[in-house]
Every structure is written in C-alpha cells, then in structure tokens.
Design an enzyme around this catalytic site. Structure first.
Site, PDB file in Angstrom:
ATOM      1  N   HIS A 172      -3.519   5.936   3.766  1.00  0.00           N
ATOM      2  CA  HIS A 172      -4.300   4.764   3.354  1.00  0.00           C
ATOM      3  C   HIS A 172      -3.759   3.463   3.936  1.00  0.00           C
ATOM      4  O   HIS A 172      -4.515   2.641   4.492  1.00  0.00           O
ATOM      5  CB  HIS A 172      -4.322   4.710   1.826  1.00  0.00           C
ATOM      6  CG  HIS A 172      -5.310   3.777   1.238  1.00  0.00           C
ATOM      7  ND1 HIS A 172      -4.987   2.484   0.882  1.00  0.00           N
ATOM      8  CD2 HIS A 172      -6.613   3.931   0.899  1.00  0.00           C
ATOM      9  CE1 HIS A 172      -6.048   1.893   0.347  1.00  0.00           C
ATOM     10  NE2 HIS A 172      -7.048   2.748   0.342  1.00  0.00           N
ATOM     11  N   SER A 190     -11.369  -0.815  -0.322  1.00  0.00           N
ATOM     12  CA  SER A 190     -10.079  -0.810   0.373  1.00  0.00           C
ATOM     13  C   SER A 190     -10.242  -1.136   1.841  1.00  0.00           C
ATOM     14  O   SER A 190      -9.341  -1.663   2.482  1.00  0.00           O
ATOM     15  CB  SER A 190      -9.416   0.565   0.262  1.00  0.00           C
ATOM     16  OG  SER A 190      -8.860   0.778  -0.997  1.00  0.00           O
ATOM     17  N   ASP A 192       0.833  -1.189   0.000  1.00  0.00           N
ATOM     18  CA  ASP A 192       0.000   0.000   0.000  1.00  0.00           C
ATOM     19  C   ASP A 192       0.878   1.254   0.000  1.00  0.00           C
ATOM     20  O   ASP A 192       1.952   1.261  -0.592  1.00  0.00           O
ATOM     21  CB  ASP A 192      -0.915  -0.029   1.234  1.00  0.00           C
ATOM     22  CG  ASP A 192      -2.275   0.611   0.986  1.00  0.00           C
ATOM     23  OD1 ASP A 192      -2.310   1.835   0.805  1.00  0.00           O
ATOM     24  OD2 ASP A 192      -3.282  -0.103   0.976  1.00  0.00           O
TER      25      ASP A 192
END
Length: 795
Positions: free
Chosen positions: A256, A581, A202
């Site tokens: 994220h 996600s 990620d």
C-alpha cells in the site's frame, strides 16, 4: 514561568452538538434526532470491551494537560503570547516527569515507571502510550496533569476496493490522472516538487523500486523500531509462520505505502513500459512505517509517525489510513490537527465506506484542519469486442467489455479469433477442477467470489481468457476492473441478458468468436460510490473538502506483488487500485507543487485555494459528499485570489473539548436551531487579491437538493450576501454571508455553493461550499464533562 499556561482555557466549548441517525435506503431519508453518549466522562475514551474492573493489562494513550511543544508555539504566536521554544520544551518535559511520578504512585510501585511507558510524545501530541492494569485507568485519569485517556486502537490502511475501468499500458508521463488533472502542464513549467519534503505515513515503502529509488530520502519504521521502513515482504511472510491472508483477506506482505508513494513521487526511471511519473516527481520522499503485516497497526504508532514527520521537517504528509469512526476528536485527529498547527500540510483519505451513505467519513479524515479527500474517476477509453457464440445450431451475439488484462498479452490478438467456450459455473477452484479450460475461454457468472479470484482461478486452470456475465438483470456490464497483472488472463464482461441467453444453450463444443477491437469512452468526474461522506460528528462540518482521482490509479508496487517468482524483477511491479487511499496522494503531490510555487503559503492557504478552484462534478452531489468538488491543480497554483472563512471546529486542548479556528474555503454553519424562532447566522469571508489589477465578481448562491440534503426553497432557507464584490489589487476585503431560515424549516441537512465569477473574465470562477444542519431542538449549553451528542448515521 510556565508560559503555556497562559493559553489554558481559551475558546472552551460549552455547546453540545446534536445527534443524527440515518437509516440506509434506496431513497434519501431525512436524518432523525437520536442521542449517543460517548462515555461516562468526556475525558475517558475506551473501547467497550475494556473491563475497568479487570487486573489484566491494557494499552492506552494518555494525553496530558500541557500543550505539545509545536502547538504551544503556534498558539502563542496566534494569541501574541510570549513563549520561547526552550520554555515550551521545558514545560513539556516537566509534564512527562510529573506523569512518571504519578504513574508510579498509581501502580504503587517503587520501580521505574518508565518500564510501563511504550511511547512518549512531545511535539504534536503531549502524552504517552502506556501498558497498565485496566483497573488502574480510572484512578490515573483523576490525577493532576492527565487530560484524557484513549484506547490504543487498531488502525488499518484504507484498503483498496474493486475497480471499474481499464486503459492500455501507459507511457511514463501518461498515467491517466496526470493529464486529466493538467499536472503535466505544471511539470513542463518546472513545477515538480523540487526541494519540498513529503512524508508518507503508511505500510512502508519498497525503496528499491526503480521509480522511487532516486526520490527516497529516509524515514523510520515504528513497527520494528528501526530506521528501515521497508514494506512487509513476501520473504517476511515465508519466515513468519503466519497465515498468508488474515480474516479480512489482507495479505501478510504489504504494498500500500509503495502504491501511495508512486502516485506522489514516481520518477518513471524503470526500464518498463508501465513506469510511473507521480504528481511531484522531484520531492524529497520520506516513509514512516506505522502499519505492519496485514496492513494493520496501532494508534500509538500512527501518532509516533506523525510526530516524527513533523520533527523531521516534512512540508506535507499523507495518511491513507484510519478507522471507521466519524470522530473529529480521536487521538489521530488530534495529532493531525496539531501537525497542521505546527505548519505541516496534512492530507488524509476520507475513507471507503461511502456505500453506507452520509456520515461515513472516518478518523483522521474527520479532523478539522487537515485536507480530507474523497475519490472520483477519470474519463477512460475501455477496449470492447463484438462477439458471436456458436451454441449447437443456435448463434447468438453480445458485446464484450474488458475488465482485466495480462501484462504479457496483447488484447488485439483476440480480434477475429475463435475459441472454445466452457461453462465453469461461479468460477470456483472446485468447478474449474471439473472442466478442461486449457487454451479455452471460461464462461462464469458474477457472484459469491471476488472478480479477482475468478480470474486467478481461470489463470491457474490454464484458461486463455474468461468471460464473466453479470448476475443483476438490467444492470448492464459488470462495473469493475480487476486490475492489470502478470497473474491475470484477459477478462471480459457480458450483461446479464446476453449471459443468461448463452448459458441456457451452452454445451460441449460451443465457441466464441471475437470481432474487431474498439473502444468506448467512459464519463469522468463521477464520485466513486465507495468514497466516504460527511458531515462530521459534533460539528456538521463539510468533509471531505475536495475529491481527486481515486479509481483505477496506476502506480508502483513491490516486485513480489507480480508473483513470488518476480521478486527483485520490477518490470511488472505496478498495479491499478481504487480507493480514497489513491485519491489523497494526488492532493499531497499537488500540495508539494503549490509549496514549490509559493513557499510562503500556510497549510490553511493550500486547503483554501484547492477548495476555491475546485471544479463541479459531472453529476449533482451534495456538499457533504464532495466538498468543493474535484481539484484543479493548475488553477490552484495560478490563481491570484483566495477566498477564506474562519469557522469553529472541535479540537482537544487544555479543557478537553474546545473550539479551534479552522481557516478554510467553505462555510460550515454547523448546527442551528429553530427552537427559539427564526434563524439568522453570519459568517465572514476574507477575499484576498494578490494580483496587480482590481477584480470585480458577480456572486451567486444556490442550495442543492441531492442525496440527503433537503430542498431549501420550500423550507424558506436562503444565503444572503452581496451580489457583487470588488477586491482591489494587493488588498483583502471582507464580505458577510447570512444563513436565513424561518422557524418552520424542516429539520435536516441543507447545503449548496456560492460561486464568484470575474466580471471581466467569465472563465475565472471560485466555488465556496456551504452547509448546515437545522434542528428543532434547542442547543443546550452544557459544562465540560457531560455526555456529547453525535451524528450516528446507522446503516
């Protein structure tokens, strides 16, 4: 002797797939046939903007004929071919040396060709990323040992979307999805992921976060090429000289990967009422940073991250990233397939393009072997207030629903409070500059600006709260939740009808009086509208396989996300986000718990059991939208029965396009044709009973007509199988399922579910999704290298 060559040419694909095109509509429309060429040759996959006559350098990914090391070993074991690790490694190393000689010849240089090579891959993808003049690409493709050449495309995080609900600040073990899924019961049994290695591929990770510090064990940064996979920080942005936000609205600094990591493995060790316990809070967590500033990276780095995670011995990896291409043979799809073949359970996000309808699953979420995950919601209690508005001599009422709150405020303080109400139009910065909302409630209409921007503008203008009324008649309350954060003010929703009535009378001196706070319970197990759908290009396969909570997921973020003044202070380092996600790390965490419970399970076993034990959704969806349904972690771990099929899926091996065996919990019959007459297709299911008692199941198969799948009954389609099946203790039995259709069946998608219910225990139910695409045209046998036909669900 090059033993891997004995594997060449097996299961080669000579059947072209068909192409579908769907026009977006408020009413489901049957797909229509269309033809879409991938390129002049199936071995050259380049972006349209690349000019192959140009002398300008271009970055491409070159795949070699030789199988990567771990894949060669896995395939040789499957086919009972004798191949040692040393032989597999030598074959791969030789292919790299030969390529460098070839590259030097193509470039007509006596220099070391290694200087043109950016990255080398050997373990789960055999090839390189290379920088060379565009006019040399086709010549390179023609050389021996080169299988395919791909663009080194941009890959981005699957960006969270606007959210839909809120609850009160959470206690450590009470993140909504944990009790909703029953994961807390598994924790109480000692299943916490201990001893299992999970890699998050990620944007990196804030490993200083108190909820992640204890589980973080290492990783690598492929953006900066060092062993420090820290997120791009606020300070990094300040020192960069770059814009804070790019054209897509993404900030230079990232969060994220930290949010995903908290869902997988949060430990709730932070001294904060918002501390997060993840699904598997005792795993060994590794972070592979492949997406840099603005959440953007390259295919080359993503493949490198996947490869390194396999080399580091990950048991599970999560990829909440990708692109919008519904491509099961994209380079990232190939890499995730190969990682699965190497024994790693790979979990991917389906994508956030579901609002564009079917066929929107992206790569690598479209890959055959990984587990692709869609997003659903959980049932929540949403705070509400009655409200009274004094508008001159008029008095109106309306129900307010909370859509955001401040970390530092208490919603109950609004009960029975009267505040001045000020019209701020659309809530733009300019409009707030024209009015005084300090200590007052801003009244704005939905539209033009994102909800979070309206709320932030109200906060900056000193508003005590903001009311946003819907701009869509008959649509009810705004279906969003803008998040809980230190930079927000309490925010409320009104319906269009209530808002318009108030707006028409609003003038200076108007007030709003809040009543007592109450709550309404939302419906759970609904598919998020943004969640990407299948079917998969070329195969009509069912993707995603399962769905998991992905709406308003509360998890960790870096400290600066609460505001730059909070850098290093983690009290408010949390955020609610929505997207696939957020769904996939739930499944990655559950996979870790399953491995801890039974380390002998293969990635295919884990995928199959998650599908077998999935539960139906609240509303009816077709199998290409939700796969088997929403995951049920307790049942997946405690079940003693596994029902598995082997289906052919497209993959890339020695002859570019080939068929790979996908062991899964669904029946994808793929493309079938009425051109030659009636259809009769067979699949075989293997039912394994690892328990101590024999089990007998009643079997029921039914087609579902929903959101784009056609009615099977009126078209004569049936799924024929035994009505009862008995599986002795400790044994495996096989059962055939036949898809039957007359030649008059309408062209289009069909699907449904086979359910197996234990005769002795009606609560033990297993679900097998099945699907197909019926074509009126013949499926034409074509040699490798001709154009491929694909699903093209155009919006």
């Amino acid at each position: 002797m090059k033993k891997a060559r004995a594997l060449s040419g097996r299961k080669t694909m000579y059947m072209s797939a068909l192409s579908l095109c769907m026009v977006a509509s408020s009413v489901p429309v049957a797909p229509q046939l269309a033809i879409a060429e991938r390129g002049e040759a199936q071995s050259l996959f380049l972006a349209d903007e690349i000019d192959l006559a140009s002398k300008e350098d271009v970055s491409v990914i070159v795949e070699f004929d030789e199988l990567p090391e771990q894949v060669a070993l896995a395939v040789s074991k499957e086919l009972e071919v004798d191949l040692t690790e040393e032989e597999a490694r030598e074959n791969v190393e030789e292919s790299h040396e030969q390529f460098k000689e070839t590259l030097a010849d193509v470039l007509d240089t006596s220099e070391n060709a290694s200087s043109y090579v950016e990255r080398e891959y050997t373990t789960i993808f055999n090839g390189v990323s290379v920088n060379l003049p565009a006019n040399k690409v086709e010549e390179l493709l023609e050389r021996e040992g080169v299988k395919a050449i791909y663009s080194n495309d941009v890959v981005e995080l699957i960006k969270p979307v606007e959210e839909k609900a809120i609850d009160e600040p959470v206690e450590a073990m009470m993140v909504d999805s944990i009790p909703f899924l029953g994961v807390h019961e598994l924790h109480e049994q000692g299943l916490t992921g201990a001893g299992v290695k999970v890699g998050v591929i990620d944007t990196g990770i804030d490993y200083e976060h108190p909820d992640l510090k204890a589980v973080y064990k290492g990783g690598y940064d492929f953006v900066d090429d060092d062993d420090d996979p820290m997120e791009a920080t606020y300070e990094d942005w300040q020192n960069s000289g770059m814009p804070e936000f790019n054209a897509n609205g993404n900030s230079y600094y990232t969060s994220h990967g930290t949010h995903v990591s908290g869902t997988v493995a949060g430990t709730a060790e932070n001294d904060s009422e918002y501390a997060v316990t993840g699904v598997a809070p005792e795993v060994d967590l590794y972070a592979y940073r492949v997406l840099g500033p603005y959440g953007s990276g390259t295919t080359a780095d993503v493949i490198a991250g996947i490869e390194q995670s396999v080399m580091d011995g990950m048991d599970v990896i999560n990829l909440s990233l990708g692109n919008n291409a519904n491509d099961p043979i994209a380079p990232t799809s190939i890499a995730t397939n190969n990682a699965t073949l190497a024994g790693v359970t790979v979990v991917t996000s389906a994508g956030n393009n579901g609002r564009n309808g079917l066929g929107t699953v992206g790569a690598p979420g479209a890959a055959a072997l990984p587990i692709s995950v869609g997003a659903s919601n959980v049932s929540l209690t949403i705070p509400e207030f009655s409200s009274t508005y004094q508008l001159g001599e008029e008095e109106l009422t309306g129900d307010l629903r909370v859509i955001a709150e401040s970390f530092t405020g208490n919603l109950e303080d609004f009960s029975n409070q009267t505040l001045e109400l000020v019209d701020a139009g659309l809530g733009t910065v300019a409009e707030f500059e024209q009015v005084d909302v300090s200590g007052k409630v801003a009244f704005v209409i939905r539209g033009e600006l994102a909800f979070v921007d309206k709320i932030a503008n109200a906060k900056a203008a000193g508003a005590e709260a903001i009311i946003i009324y819907n701009n869509l008649p008959g649509d009810g309350h705004n279906p969003i939740y803008a998040g809980a954060g230190h930079n927000y003010v309490p925010s409320f929703s009104l319906t269009y009808e209530d808002g318009e009535a108030i707006a028409s009378l609003l003038e200076d001196g108007a007030t709003v009086t809040f009543g007592e706070m109450s709550g309404s319970v939302t419906t759970g197990d609904l598919l998020a509208d943004f969640s990407s759908r299948g079917p998969v290009n070329y195969t009509a396969a069912i993707k995603p396989e399962v769905v998991a909570p992905g709406v308003d997921v509360h998890s960790t973020v870096p400290s600066y996300m609460a505001g730059p003044e909070f850098t290093g202070d983690y009290e408010f380092a949390y955020r609610r986000s929505s997207g696939t996600s957020m769904a996939s790390p739930h499944v990655a965490g559950v996979a870790a718990l399953m491995i801890q419970a039974n380390p002998e399970q293969t990635p295919a076993d884990i995928k199959t059991k998650l599908m077998n034990t999935a539960v139906p959704m609240t509303e009816e969806y077709n199998v290409f939208e939700i796969g088997a349904g929403r995951i049920n972690p307790v049942a997946a771990i405690e079940s003693t029965v596994m029902i598995q099929a082997s289906i052919d899926s497209y993959h890339v091996e020695d002859d570019l396009l080939a068929l790979i065996q996908d062991k899964t919990g669904g029946l994808s019959f793929g493309f079938v044709s009425t051109d030659a007459g009636n259809i009769r297709e067979r699949h075989s299911l293997r039912l394994t009973n690892s328990g101590t008692e024999a089990k007998t199941f009643n079997v029921h198969a039914s087609f579902h007509t929903a959101n784009g799948t056609l009615p099977a009954g009126e078209n004569g389609l049936t799924l024929q199988t035994n009505s009862t099946i008995t599986v002795p203790a400790g044994e495996t039995v096989e059962n055939n399922a036949f898809l039957i259709a007359p030649k008059t069946a309408a062209e289009g998608l069909y699907g449904g579910y086979m359910t197996l219910t234990n005769v002795a225990d009606q609560s033990e139910v297993y679900r097998i999704p099945f699907g197909t695409y019926v074509s009126e045209e013949a499926l034409v046998a074509q040699p490798i290298g001709t154009p491929v036909y694909a699903f093209d669900f155009a919006s």
